[in-house]
Design a protein around this motif. Structure first.
Motif, PDB file in Angstrom:
ATOM      1  N   VAL A   1       0.836  -1.208   0.000  1.00 22.17           N
ATOM      2  CA  VAL A   1       0.000   0.000   0.000  1.00 22.17           C
ATOM      3  C   VAL A   1       0.862   1.246   0.000  1.00 22.17           C
ATOM      4  O   VAL A   1       0.627   2.185  -0.781  1.00 22.17           O
ATOM      5  CB  VAL A   1      -0.949  -0.015   1.225  1.00 22.17           C
ATOM      6  CG1 VAL A   1      -1.655   1.324   1.359  1.00 22.17           C
ATOM      7  CG2 VAL A   1      -1.985  -1.125   1.077  1.00 22.17           C
ATOM      8  N   SER A   2       1.888   1.266   0.862  1.00 23.40           N
ATOM      9  CA  SER A   2       2.788   2.429   0.929  1.00 23.40           C
ATOM     10  C   SER A   2       3.520   2.625  -0.390  1.00 23.40           C
ATOM     11  O   SER A   2       3.681   3.756  -0.863  1.00 23.40           O
ATOM     12  CB  SER A   2       3.801   2.245   2.067  1.00 23.40           C
ATOM     13  OG  SER A   2       3.157   2.138   3.312  1.00 23.40           O
ATOM     14  N   GLN A   3       3.972   1.510  -0.999  1.00 19.95           N
ATOM     15  CA  GLN A   3       4.705   1.603  -2.247  1.00 19.95           C
ATOM     16  C   GLN A   3       3.820   2.123  -3.367  1.00 19.95           C
ATOM     17  O   GLN A   3       4.223   2.982  -4.163  1.00 19.95           O
ATOM     18  CB  GLN A   3       5.278   0.230  -2.615  1.00 19.95           C
ATOM     19  CG  GLN A   3       6.125   0.223  -3.882  1.00 19.95           C
ATOM     20  CD  GLN A   3       7.387   1.046  -3.753  1.00 19.95           C
ATOM     21  OE1 GLN A   3       7.933   1.163  -2.661  1.00 19.95           O
ATOM     22  NE2 GLN A   3       7.846   1.622  -4.842  1.00 19.95           N
ATOM     23  N   LYS A   4       2.580   1.624  -3.443  1.00 14.86           N
ATOM     24  CA  LYS A   4       1.652   2.074  -4.486  1.00 14.86           C
ATOM     25  C   LYS A   4       1.322   3.547  -4.326  1.00 14.86           C
ATOM     26  O   LYS A   4       1.214   4.287  -5.305  1.00 14.86           O
ATOM     27  CB  LYS A   4       0.374   1.230  -4.453  1.00 14.86           C
ATOM     28  CG  LYS A   4       0.522  -0.122  -5.119  1.00 14.86           C
ATOM     29  CD  LYS A   4       0.823   0.065  -6.597  1.00 14.86           C
ATOM     30  CE  LYS A   4       1.176  -1.246  -7.278  1.00 14.86           C
ATOM     31  NZ  LYS A   4       1.607  -1.029  -8.673  1.00 14.86           N
ATOM     32  N   LEU A   5       1.126   3.983  -3.087  1.00 12.65           N
ATOM     33  CA  LEU A   5       0.831   5.384  -2.836  1.00 12.65           C
ATOM     34  C   LEU A   5       2.008   6.264  -3.240  1.00 12.65           C
ATOM     35  O   LEU A   5       1.826   7.305  -3.897  1.00 12.65           O
ATOM     36  CB  LEU A   5       0.505   5.587  -1.355  1.00 12.65           C
ATOM     37  CG  LEU A   5       0.146   7.008  -0.914  1.00 12.65           C
ATOM     38  CD1 LEU A   5      -1.099   7.498  -1.639  1.00 12.65           C
ATOM     39  CD2 LEU A   5      -0.043   7.068   0.593  1.00 12.65           C
ATOM     40  N   LEU A   6       3.226   5.843  -2.878  1.00 11.85           N
ATOM     41  CA  LEU A   6       4.422   6.607  -3.220  1.00 11.85           C
ATOM     42  C   LEU A   6       4.614   6.672  -4.728  1.00 11.85           C
ATOM     43  O   LEU A   6       4.894   7.744  -5.288  1.00 11.85           O
ATOM     44  CB  LEU A   6       5.647   5.977  -2.550  1.00 11.85           C
ATOM     45  CG  LEU A   6       6.997   6.643  -2.846  1.00 11.85           C
ATOM     46  CD1 LEU A   6       7.025   8.055  -2.285  1.00 11.85           C
ATOM     47  CD2 LEU A   6       8.147   5.834  -2.276  1.00 11.85           C
ATOM     48  N   GLU A   7       4.456   5.543  -5.417  1.00 13.00           N
ATOM     49  CA  GLU A   7       4.637   5.526  -6.863  1.00 13.00           C
ATOM     50  C   GLU A   7       3.585   6.377  -7.567  1.00 13.00           C
ATOM     51  O   GLU A   7       3.895   7.097  -8.522  1.00 13.00           O
ATOM     52  CB  GLU A   7       4.576   4.088  -7.372  1.00 13.00           C
ATOM     53  CG  GLU A   7       5.792   3.252  -7.007  1.00 13.00           C
ATOM     54  CD  GLU A   7       5.688   1.835  -7.528  1.00 13.00           C
ATOM     55  OE1 GLU A   7       4.591   1.457  -8.001  1.00 13.00           O
ATOM     56  OE2 GLU A   7       6.690   1.101  -7.454  1.00 13.00           O
ATOM     57  N   GLY A   8       2.348   6.296  -7.095  1.00 10.87           N
ATOM     58  CA  GLY A   8       1.292   7.078  -7.726  1.00 10.87           C
ATOM     59  C   GLY A   8       1.519   8.568  -7.597  1.00 10.87           C
ATOM     60  O   GLY A   8       1.289   9.334  -8.550  1.00 10.87           O
ATOM     61  N   LEU A   9       1.997   9.005  -6.423  1.00 11.82           N
ATOM     62  CA  LEU A   9       2.246  10.434  -6.216  1.00 11.82           C
ATOM     63  C   LEU A   9       3.526  10.893  -6.911  1.00 11.82           C
ATOM     64  O   LEU A   9       3.588  12.006  -7.438  1.00 11.82           O
ATOM     65  CB  LEU A   9       2.342  10.721  -4.712  1.00 11.82           C
ATOM     66  CG  LEU A   9       1.058  10.490  -3.899  1.00 11.82           C
ATOM     67  CD1 LEU A   9       1.299  10.746  -2.425  1.00 11.82           C
ATOM     68  CD2 LEU A   9      -0.076  11.374  -4.410  1.00 11.82           C
ATOM     69  N   THR A  10       4.534  10.035  -6.917  1.00 11.45           N
ATOM     70  CA  THR A  10       5.796  10.399  -7.557  1.00 11.45           C
ATOM     71  C   THR A  10       5.651  10.489  -9.068  1.00 11.45           C
ATOM     72  O   THR A  10       6.202  11.390  -9.717  1.00 11.45           O
ATOM     73  CB  THR A  10       6.895   9.377  -7.205  1.00 11.45           C
ATOM     74  OG1 THR A  10       7.024   9.289  -5.782  1.00 11.45           O
ATOM     75  CG2 THR A  10       8.234   9.794  -7.802  1.00 11.45           C
ATOM     76  N   HIS A  11       4.887   9.564  -9.650  1.00  9.73           N
ATOM     77  CA  HIS A  11       4.738   9.515 -11.111  1.00  9.73           C
ATOM     78  C   HIS A  11       3.363  10.028 -11.538  1.00  9.73           C
ATOM     79  O   HIS A  11       2.750   9.487 -12.462  1.00  9.73           O
ATOM     80  CB  HIS A  11       4.937   8.077 -11.599  1.00  9.73           C
ATOM     81  CG  HIS A  11       6.219   7.448 -11.128  1.00  9.73           C
ATOM     82  ND1 HIS A  11       7.451   7.964 -11.425  1.00  9.73           N
ATOM     83  CD2 HIS A  11       6.458   6.346 -10.365  1.00  9.73           C
ATOM     84  CE1 HIS A  11       8.393   7.222 -10.878  1.00  9.73           C
ATOM     85  NE2 HIS A  11       7.814   6.236 -10.227  1.00  9.73           N
ATOM     86  N   HIS A  12       2.887  11.073 -10.861  1.00  8.57           N
ATOM     87  CA  HIS A  12       1.540  11.579 -11.152  1.00  8.57           C
ATOM     88  C   HIS A  12       1.411  12.082 -12.586  1.00  8.57           C
ATOM     89  O   HIS A  12       0.348  11.961 -13.205  1.00  8.57           O
ATOM     90  CB  HIS A  12       1.178  12.696 -10.166  1.00  8.57           C
ATOM     91  CG  HIS A  12       2.101  13.887 -10.234  1.00  8.57           C
ATOM     92  ND1 HIS A  12       1.854  14.970 -11.032  1.00  8.57           N
ATOM     93  CD2 HIS A  12       3.265  14.144  -9.590  1.00  8.57           C
ATOM     94  CE1 HIS A  12       2.824  15.856 -10.890  1.00  8.57           C
ATOM     95  NE2 HIS A  12       3.700  15.383 -10.026  1.00  8.57           N
ATOM     96  N   GLU A  13       2.510  12.622 -13.140  1.00 11.51           N
ATOM     97  CA  GLU A  13       2.442  13.104 -14.525  1.00 11.51           C
ATOM     98  C   GLU A  13       2.253  11.942 -15.497  1.00 11.51           C
ATOM     99  O   GLU A  13       1.467  12.042 -16.440  1.00 11.51           O
ATOM    100  CB  GLU A  13       3.704  13.888 -14.866  1.00 11.51           C
ATOM    101  CG  GLU A  13       3.777  15.255 -14.206  1.00 11.51           C
ATOM    102  CD  GLU A  13       4.942  16.080 -14.719  1.00 11.51           C
ATOM    103  OE1 GLU A  13       5.737  15.528 -15.508  1.00 11.51           O
ATOM    104  OE2 GLU A  13       5.057  17.252 -14.337  1.00 11.51           O
ATOM    105  N   SER A  14       2.963  10.846 -15.275  1.00  5.37           N
ATOM    106  CA  SER A  14       2.803   9.675 -16.146  1.00  5.37           C
ATOM    107  C   SER A  14       1.386   9.122 -16.055  1.00  5.37           C
ATOM    108  O   SER A  14       0.805   8.698 -17.055  1.00  5.37           O
ATOM    109  CB  SER A  14       3.815   8.590 -15.755  1.00  5.37           C
ATOM    110  OG  SER A  14       5.133   9.053 -15.924  1.00  5.37           O
ATOM    111  N   VAL A  15       0.824   9.135 -14.850  1.00  5.14           N
ATOM    112  CA  VAL A  15      -0.555   8.645 -14.668  1.00  5.14           C
ATOM    113  C   VAL A  15      -1.520   9.486 -15.488  1.00  5.14           C
ATOM    114  O   VAL A  15      -2.416   8.960 -16.161  1.00  5.14           O
ATOM    115  CB  VAL A  15      -0.941   8.676 -13.172  1.00  5.14           C
ATOM    116  CG1 VAL A  15      -2.415   8.328 -12.992  1.00  5.14           C
ATOM    117  CG2 VAL A  15      -0.078   7.703 -12.380  1.00  5.14           C
TER     118      VAL A  15
END
Length: 594
Positions: free
Chosen positions: A149-163
């Motif tokens: 959960v922590s990893q998914k949250l971090l990746e989603g916020l870090t790569h928000h532009e790619s999302v």
């Protein structure tokens, strides 16, 4: 003693109890926080001291979550053990002793009551142990899911532009929700197991209390015990229930803290022993004791080979724990444990004389950037040897080499701080006095050096246009500014360090042609020490795709498929018609004309 005196003594005792409790809590928190801070600093130092390969193999979000849980586990363990476990055991011993003493007139009854109490304690402890062992395994799964959960949250916020750019918001939400759903299911399972544990403990204690009543009633009827004695036994059993219930809670807290601390100590074990003085170089430097002695900056590769991943990296994790998209926890061992290598460099040999500028060019993936990483000791060669000023690099402490290096990476990473801080960071390694506050206003000479570095990196005009000048915050990883601005700030940071050897990986890839020419001229001036009284020039190693930016290099190495296939000056390489360099130059010239 009068009733009034007893009442006053009781009140005074209550006040003293609360004062002692609060004093104990305040004193313990000072000790506990100091211990946790010390462990936190040791863990941070150990992680920073690890090799690049170690960090590439980790998930940052999961690693941070594991460290945080481990530190909380240490605090919880100390609290429970020192202030709950020992007093609870003492209270249980005292209650059992009083019960035995009150029935000492009848040896048989005393033994029977004592046996009943001991049997209840045994059953209570055995039941608590069995259920808690099951809950320990459950806790490990919960920790794994929480890491996901922590990893998914971090990746989603870090790569928000790619999302946003790839339109994968719904996909990320679905993936994140699956992890949350699994976390919810495990939490519910954990709650039910906790309720079952409490119910079982209450059942065992109630049975024990009923048996003691049944044993005491005949003695009351025969006159051997009074009703007051029966009430006293009941009160003692109830008094015993509190430490018993708390003992179960203590065991659960200790086992949970042990689970949380296990990964932390495993990380410390993997990172080496960080308890040594900070000046010692554990981790990646553990085998090396010799320090690099700078003698001009000559670099030599002798039949260097490099494969990725290295054998150590490939075999570091035999069992892999993963969480699938639907939240399922999977633990797998690779069917084929033999590491698979991707060969990057093949018997590469070259020499960079002291004070010269050399360039490496070639197609993408041919190993150009890897050469810079090997010089900077971010990777270790899998074959051959690297010599710096005729000193074998594998026998040197990496930090002693990096202190003479300035490495401008292809994708500069900036701190979430001001432009000033990111430039001044180039000399932070020289600040060794811990008594100087970090947030203290920077000295005047540092400000002058930052200004000078910004001028050399063609950054002054850009800074003057920023809303707060040098105090403008660049955002996480420099996301609030453009790629070209990030590159120039990173270049100014290198100029701030003023190293003897400069490594530049695509230093002008995000700049326009006019700025590129000015930056390359600044680099050449820096290497020739045109602005310095020092006698010997600096060594400059550049990786570039734009051939025009390195045509003035003293030597150009052309790479293909992990090998050096051509070398020479710009004019010498162009004179070889049909060569790889000649084709690349012609292609780029045509591109610029169009």
């Amino acid at each position: 003693m009068s009733a009034v005196s007893l009442a006053l003594c009781y009140g005074a005792a209550r006040i003293f109890q609360h004062v002692a409790q609060e004093f104990r809590y305040a004193l313990f928190m000072n000790i506990c926080q100091a211990s946790v801070n010390e462990m936190n600093a040791r863990m941070f130092r150990a992680l920073l001291n690890q090799s690049t390969a170690f960090h590439l193999a980790q998930r940052t979000g999961s690693l941070v979550a594991e460290v945080e849980r481990g530190l909380k586990g240490i605090s919880g363990f100390l609290t429970v053990f020192l202030f709950h476990l020992l007093p609870t055991l003492l209270e249980m011993i005292l209650v059992c002793s009083i019960m035995t003493y009150n029935t000492s007139g009848d040896l048989y009854s005393a033994l029977l009551l004592s046996s009943t109490v001991l049997a209840a304690l045994f059953c209570y402890t055995a039941f608590t142990y069995k259920v808690t062992e099951f809950r320990k395994k459950l806790r490990v799964d919960i920790n794994t899911i929480d890491n996901g959960v922590s990893q998914k949250l971090l990746e989603g916020l870090t790569h928000h532009e790619s999302v946003k750019l790839f339109g994968t918001r719904d996909f990320e939400l679905k993936n994140y929700s699956a992890h949350l759903q699994k976390s919810y299911e495990l939490s519910c399972k954990n709650s039910w197991s906790f309720a079952f544990l409490n119910l079982g403990q209450a059942f065992i204690f109630s049975v024990a209390l009923t048996l003691i009543h049944l044993l005491c009633i005949p003695h009351v009827q025969s006159g051997l015990m009074t009703v007051g004695d029966l009430v006293l036994m009941n009160a003692l059993m109830l008094q015993l229930s509190f430490p018993l219930n708390f003992l179960g809670t203590i065991y659960r807290e200790i086992t949970q803290s042990a689970i949380d601390m296990k990964k932390l100590f495993a990380l410390l074990g993997k990172c080496g022993n960080p308890s040594e003085d900070a000046s010692s170089t554990k981790g990646e430097d553990v085998e090396n004791t010799c320090k690099y002695e700078f003698r001009g900056g000559k670099i030599e590769f002798r039949d260097v080979c490099f494969t990725y991943p290295s054998p150590i990296e490939a075999q570091s994790e035999k069992i892999t724990t993963t969480v699938s998209m639907n939240g399922t926890i999977c633990r797998s061992k690779p069917a084929d444990s033999k590491p698979k290598y991707r060969e990057i460099l093949q018997n590469v040999s070259f020499t960079v004389p002291s004070g010269q500028m050399v360039a490496f060019i070639g197609p993408s993936g041919c190993g150009k950037s890897t050469i810079l990483r090997l010089i900077a000791q971010l990777y270790k060669p899998t074959g051959g040897e690297i010599l710096l000023d005729n000193q074998e690099s594998s026998a040197l402490v990496p930090e002693s080499i990096r202190s003479h290096l300035g490495y401008l990476t292809q994708d500069p990473i900036l701190f979430h701080d001001s432009v000033y801080y990111n430039i001044a960071y180039g000399r932070k390694s020289e600040e060794g006095d811990p008594s100087v506050p970090v947030l203290e206003k920077p000295p005047h000479d540092e400000q002058a050096l930052v200004q000078k570095s910004a001028v050399e990196a063609q950054l002054i005009e850009t800074v003057s246009n920023l809303p707060q000048g040098f105090d403008t915050v660049v955002g996480d990883r420099g996301t609030r500014i453009s790629g070209g601005e990030r590159q120039r700030i990173a270049l100014a940071r290198i100029f701030m360090k003023d190293p003897e050897i400069l490594l530049a990986d695509e230093p002008t890839s995000a700049l326009d042609a006019s700025t590129e020419g000015a930056i390359m001229e600044s680099l050449r001036r820096k290497c020739k020490r045109a602005d310095s009284s020092a006698s010997s020039p600096r060594t400059l190693v550049v990786v570039a795709h734009r051939l025009s930016s390195v045509k003035d290099a003293d030597c150009i190495f052309v790479m293909e498929n992990g090998r050096i296939v051509e070398k020479g000056t710009h004019e010498e390489l162009l004179s070889r018609k049909g060569s790889l360099y000649d084709r690349m130059w012609s292609k780029q010239r045509k591109g610029t004309q169009h």
